[in-house]
Design a protein around this motif. Sequence first.
Motif, mmCIF file in Angstrom:
data_model
loop_
_atom_site.group_PDB
_atom_site.id
_atom_site.type_symbol
_atom_site.label_atom_id
_atom_site.label_comp_id
_atom_site.label_asym_id
_atom_site.label_seq_id
_atom_site.Cartn_x
_atom_site.Cartn_y
_atom_site.Cartn_z
ATOM 1 N N VAL A 110 0.770 -1.211 0.005
ATOM 2 C CA VAL A 110 0.311 0.026 0.002
ATOM 3 C C VAL A 110 1.054 1.203 0.074
ATOM 4 O O VAL A 110 0.530 2.121 -0.632
ATOM 5 C CB VAL A 110 -1.035 -0.076 1.298
ATOM 6 C CG1 VAL A 110 -1.597 1.325 1.238
ATOM 7 C CG2 VAL A 110 -2.031 -1.181 1.091
ATOM 8 N N ALA A 111 1.860 1.177 0.771
ATOM 9 C CA ALA A 111 2.646 2.392 1.088
ATOM 10 C C ALA A 111 3.492 2.705 -0.479
ATOM 11 O O ALA A 111 3.801 3.917 -0.321
ATOM 12 C CB ALA A 111 3.745 2.230 2.401
ATOM 13 N N ALA A 112 4.042 1.655 -0.889
ATOM 14 C CA ALA A 112 4.923 2.079 -2.290
ATOM 15 C C ALA A 112 4.344 3.096 -3.139
ATOM 16 O O ALA A 112 4.678 4.004 -3.613
ATOM 17 C CB ALA A 112 5.286 0.871 -2.697
ATOM 18 N N PRO A 113 2.832 2.621 -3.904
ATOM 19 C CA PRO A 113 2.157 3.363 -4.842
ATOM 20 C C PRO A 113 1.844 4.548 -4.162
ATOM 21 O O PRO A 113 1.978 5.753 -4.869
ATOM 22 C CB PRO A 113 1.242 2.479 -5.078
ATOM 23 C CG PRO A 113 0.910 1.434 -4.346
ATOM 24 C CD PRO A 113 2.278 1.157 -3.585
ATOM 25 N N LEU A 114 1.451 4.616 -2.866
ATOM 26 C CA LEU A 114 0.950 5.691 -2.311
ATOM 27 C C LEU A 114 2.089 6.979 -2.182
ATOM 28 O O LEU A 114 2.018 7.872 -2.338
ATOM 29 C CB LEU A 114 0.345 5.503 -0.648
ATOM 30 C CG LEU A 114 0.155 6.932 -0.001
ATOM 31 C CD1 LEU A 114 -1.219 7.446 -0.360
ATOM 32 C CD2 LEU A 114 -0.501 6.371 1.447
ATOM 33 N N LEU A 147 9.682 10.494 6.116
ATOM 34 C CA LEU A 147 8.160 9.946 6.462
ATOM 35 C C LEU A 147 8.610 8.330 6.691
ATOM 36 O O LEU A 147 8.396 7.621 7.674
ATOM 37 C CB LEU A 147 7.152 10.215 5.597
ATOM 38 C CG LEU A 147 5.859 9.264 5.964
ATOM 39 C CD1 LEU A 147 5.371 10.065 7.149
ATOM 40 C CD2 LEU A 147 4.636 9.882 4.914
ATOM 41 N N GLY A 148 9.031 7.753 5.681
ATOM 42 C CA GLY A 148 9.534 6.386 5.502
ATOM 43 C C GLY A 148 10.346 5.820 6.992
ATOM 44 O O GLY A 148 10.043 4.885 7.540
ATOM 45 N N PHE A 149 11.559 6.579 6.819
ATOM 46 C CA PHE A 149 12.445 6.215 7.921
ATOM 47 C C PHE A 149 11.828 6.603 9.239
ATOM 48 O O PHE A 149 12.270 5.883 10.241
ATOM 49 C CB PHE A 149 13.835 7.107 7.609
ATOM 50 C CG PHE A 149 14.575 6.393 6.524
ATOM 51 C CD1 PHE A 149 15.008 5.233 6.554
ATOM 52 C CD2 PHE A 149 14.903 7.132 5.396
ATOM 53 C CE1 PHE A 149 16.008 4.365 5.652
ATOM 54 C CE2 PHE A 149 15.722 6.642 4.371
ATOM 55 C CZ PHE A 149 16.236 5.217 4.633
ATOM 56 N N SER A 150 11.053 7.320 9.411
ATOM 57 C CA SER A 150 10.620 7.656 10.752
ATOM 58 C C SER A 150 9.531 6.619 11.167
ATOM 59 O O SER A 150 9.630 6.172 12.237
ATOM 60 C CB SER A 150 9.637 9.152 10.573
ATOM 61 O OG SER A 150 10.508 10.084 10.599
ATOM 62 N N CYS A 151 8.609 6.332 10.356
ATOM 63 C CA CYS A 151 7.705 4.985 10.610
ATOM 64 C C CYS A 151 8.537 3.586 10.895
ATOM 65 O O CYS A 151 8.183 3.019 11.787
ATOM 66 C CB CYS A 151 6.817 4.866 9.056
ATOM 67 S SG CYS A 151 5.928 5.947 9.059
ATOM 68 N N THR A 152 9.748 3.463 10.001
ATOM 69 C CA THR A 152 10.664 2.335 10.440
ATOM 70 C C THR A 152 11.178 2.354 11.946
ATOM 71 O O THR A 152 11.316 1.220 12.549
ATOM 72 C CB THR A 152 11.473 2.340 9.272
ATOM 73 O OG1 THR A 152 10.855 2.226 7.941
ATOM 74 C CG2 THR A 152 12.385 0.882 9.640
ATOM 75 N N ALA A 153 11.679 3.538 12.299
ATOM 76 C CA ALA A 153 12.464 3.855 13.360
ATOM 77 C C ALA A 153 11.251 3.608 14.448
ATOM 78 O O ALA A 153 11.693 2.835 15.682
ATOM 79 C CB ALA A 153 13.039 5.085 13.542
ATOM 80 N N MET A 183 8.916 0.780 5.087
ATOM 81 C CA MET A 183 9.733 0.069 4.215
ATOM 82 C C MET A 183 8.839 0.301 2.618
ATOM 83 O O MET A 183 9.953 0.457 1.506
ATOM 84 C CB MET A 183 9.588 -1.686 4.121
ATOM 85 C CG MET A 183 10.455 -2.347 3.260
ATOM 86 S SD MET A 183 10.205 -4.251 3.658
ATOM 87 C CE MET A 183 11.122 -4.286 5.228
ATOM 88 N N GLY A 184 7.808 0.287 2.742
ATOM 89 C CA GLY A 184 7.167 0.672 1.329
ATOM 90 C C GLY A 184 7.375 2.108 0.879
ATOM 91 O O GLY A 184 7.588 2.218 -0.431
ATOM 92 N N LEU A 224 17.135 8.602 8.325
ATOM 93 C CA LEU A 224 16.534 10.062 8.538
ATOM 94 C C LEU A 224 17.270 10.959 8.395
ATOM 95 O O LEU A 224 16.949 12.200 7.783
ATOM 96 C CB LEU A 224 15.574 9.943 9.847
ATOM 97 C CG LEU A 224 14.911 10.968 10.051
ATOM 98 C CD1 LEU A 224 13.877 11.096 9.192
ATOM 99 C CD2 LEU A 224 14.227 10.720 11.741
ATOM 100 N N ILE A 225 18.491 10.942 8.946
ATOM 101 C CA ILE A 225 19.352 12.025 8.784
ATOM 102 C C ILE A 225 19.764 12.510 7.464
ATOM 103 O O ILE A 225 19.985 13.461 7.022
ATOM 104 C CB ILE A 225 20.590 11.742 10.080
ATOM 105 C CG1 ILE A 225 20.233 11.777 11.345
ATOM 106 C CG2 ILE A 225 21.750 12.968 9.615
ATOM 107 C CD1 ILE A 225 21.143 10.919 12.390
ATOM 108 N N LEU A 226 20.162 11.400 6.863
ATOM 109 C CA LEU A 226 20.589 11.539 5.492
ATOM 110 C C LEU A 226 19.602 12.061 4.521
ATOM 111 O O LEU A 226 19.847 12.887 3.677
ATOM 112 C CB LEU A 226 21.264 10.180 4.876
ATOM 113 C CG LEU A 226 22.177 9.725 5.556
ATOM 114 C CD1 LEU A 226 22.843 8.094 5.103
ATOM 115 C CD2 LEU A 226 23.708 10.438 5.270
#
Length: 566
Positions: free
Chosen positions: A319-323, A339-345, A375-376, A554-556
């Motif tokens: 769901v996340a990848a196309p969104l 957003l993605g790295f924040s969710c993963t952390a 991940m998506g 996230l920092i990068l």
Amino acid sequence: MKNNKKILLIMFLFGIFIGSLDSGIISPARTVIANSLAVSQNNSVWMITIYTLVYAVSMPISGKLSDRYGKKKLFTVSIFIFGLGSLLCGLSNYFTSYPMLLISRAIQALGGGGIMPIATAYIGESFPKERRGSALGIVGGVYGISNVLGPTVGSAILGAAGSSNWGLLFLVNVPIVIIVIAISILIKDGAEVKPSKKMDLSGGTVASLLILSIMYALTNFDFHDFAKSVSSINVYPFLISFIVLLPVFIVIEKKAEDPIINLKYFTSREIALTLMLAFISGIGLMGIVFIPQFAENVLKLKTGSGGYLVTLMAVFTGVAAPLGGKLIDKFSAKFILVLGFSCTAIGALILALIVVKFSSIFILIAGLALMGLGMGFTMGTPLNYLIQTNVPEDETASAQSTLSLIRSIGVAISPNILINFISDAAKNLQGNLMAVMPKIPMGPNAPAQSLTGKGVSPEALAGIQNADVTTIVDSLKKFSASMIDSMAPGIKQSMAGKLPKGVSPDVAVVNMKMDYLKQVDSSKALLETTFQNTLNSGFSKLFIAAAVIALIGLILSIMLKNKKVK
């Protein structure tokens, strides 16, 4: 013409699906294949290692060739080679030949290395910049779902066809490959590329040796025992080879008309940051390998039943990848990566700090959902978008190949970073369990004795080592029974003259063993909790490491320029 583009898009997505699915589908079958072909566990690693090495080498070469001779043409060649390798891998099951399997895996990887980067480059180019994020989001969704589902699909095929038919894991690719090639032959895209520069043969040769050296060294490297790893014959010769070849490669590529890997990628701030993020995402990607075992331990599930939670995670990834692709078109790639790295952390910290303590399925699902979303959002779409936005149009496939190569290096070192947290915890299992086991009575007036494991049968010891939280108590009972049997002569001797009349030492030992096993049963809750907590300590450290990796990403990401397509 528009219909042709849609059909070609489907063709490329089919290729991406089987290419990424195959990287994980063999994982649950390695032991089955090794037993079928009478191969040791150490040697069986080569069925994965050889694929990883050849796959990494083929990516930059395939990408460069596709930029020179046409993406659709090279994609078709790559998918054909992949299909041929898959067919031969499947047949090696019925020829019962491990050398045939290894050669076939190398052929399969040779084709597989060209599938993902070429398809991604073609799809990205086929859409205008304002819709490129959405197009690459579809690619990311297909890649993410198939990558995460690989082990689950592998287990399902083995379950349905039986362990003796493991060749079907590879043969399922063949009909899809035939469909893809048929579409490629029937549908014309009108693109034609004529190479105008000299092919970088020397650069390709040195690049292949360079990639083989670093990938093999990293595959065998143990980051938790740095000194020992560096001195290993499976590591230091290849590290030395890499160090020697690197300056040679740089000199060759600087002089090349059309370099295999453009060194300018590493001097451009945005491209260099994108490649670093690919490396970080590759390291984080392998965290999903441990999720089934983690879920089984915290929820007290049988081994093999935690795979459905990976499937759930794949849904969020899909769901996340196309969104994320659509949001890139609306905002920016930087926004999606942050957003993605924040969710993963956050998801990894939930697993590491909360789930291990409360063993709640709802909190577990929340953590996995966040990791799946993360991940998506990060795994493919924004990175593919950034690389295509920042390189010339005639270099998109080779740039995508460089991106995939850097990600593959991250994937190669990831298990060696993460698995040691679990291994270290597993080393403490036996000692922690023995500490809470009831003591064995040694007869009338004799002090009770703790379990030590001495004299225990190899089968009973292996039972503990291979147990999960649902079987540990039964394994400990077998372990205890085996130890009491080994101690029986000494116990009988200590009972001499101390037993009531009419009670033989043999009967006394049998009764003692039965009473002791009842004590073990009564300690079931304590033993299961000890098992859980010991392994959870390793999982907690693993997911904290995954959160740290995500925070670096996230920092990068924050350092990227906030470009938005107008």
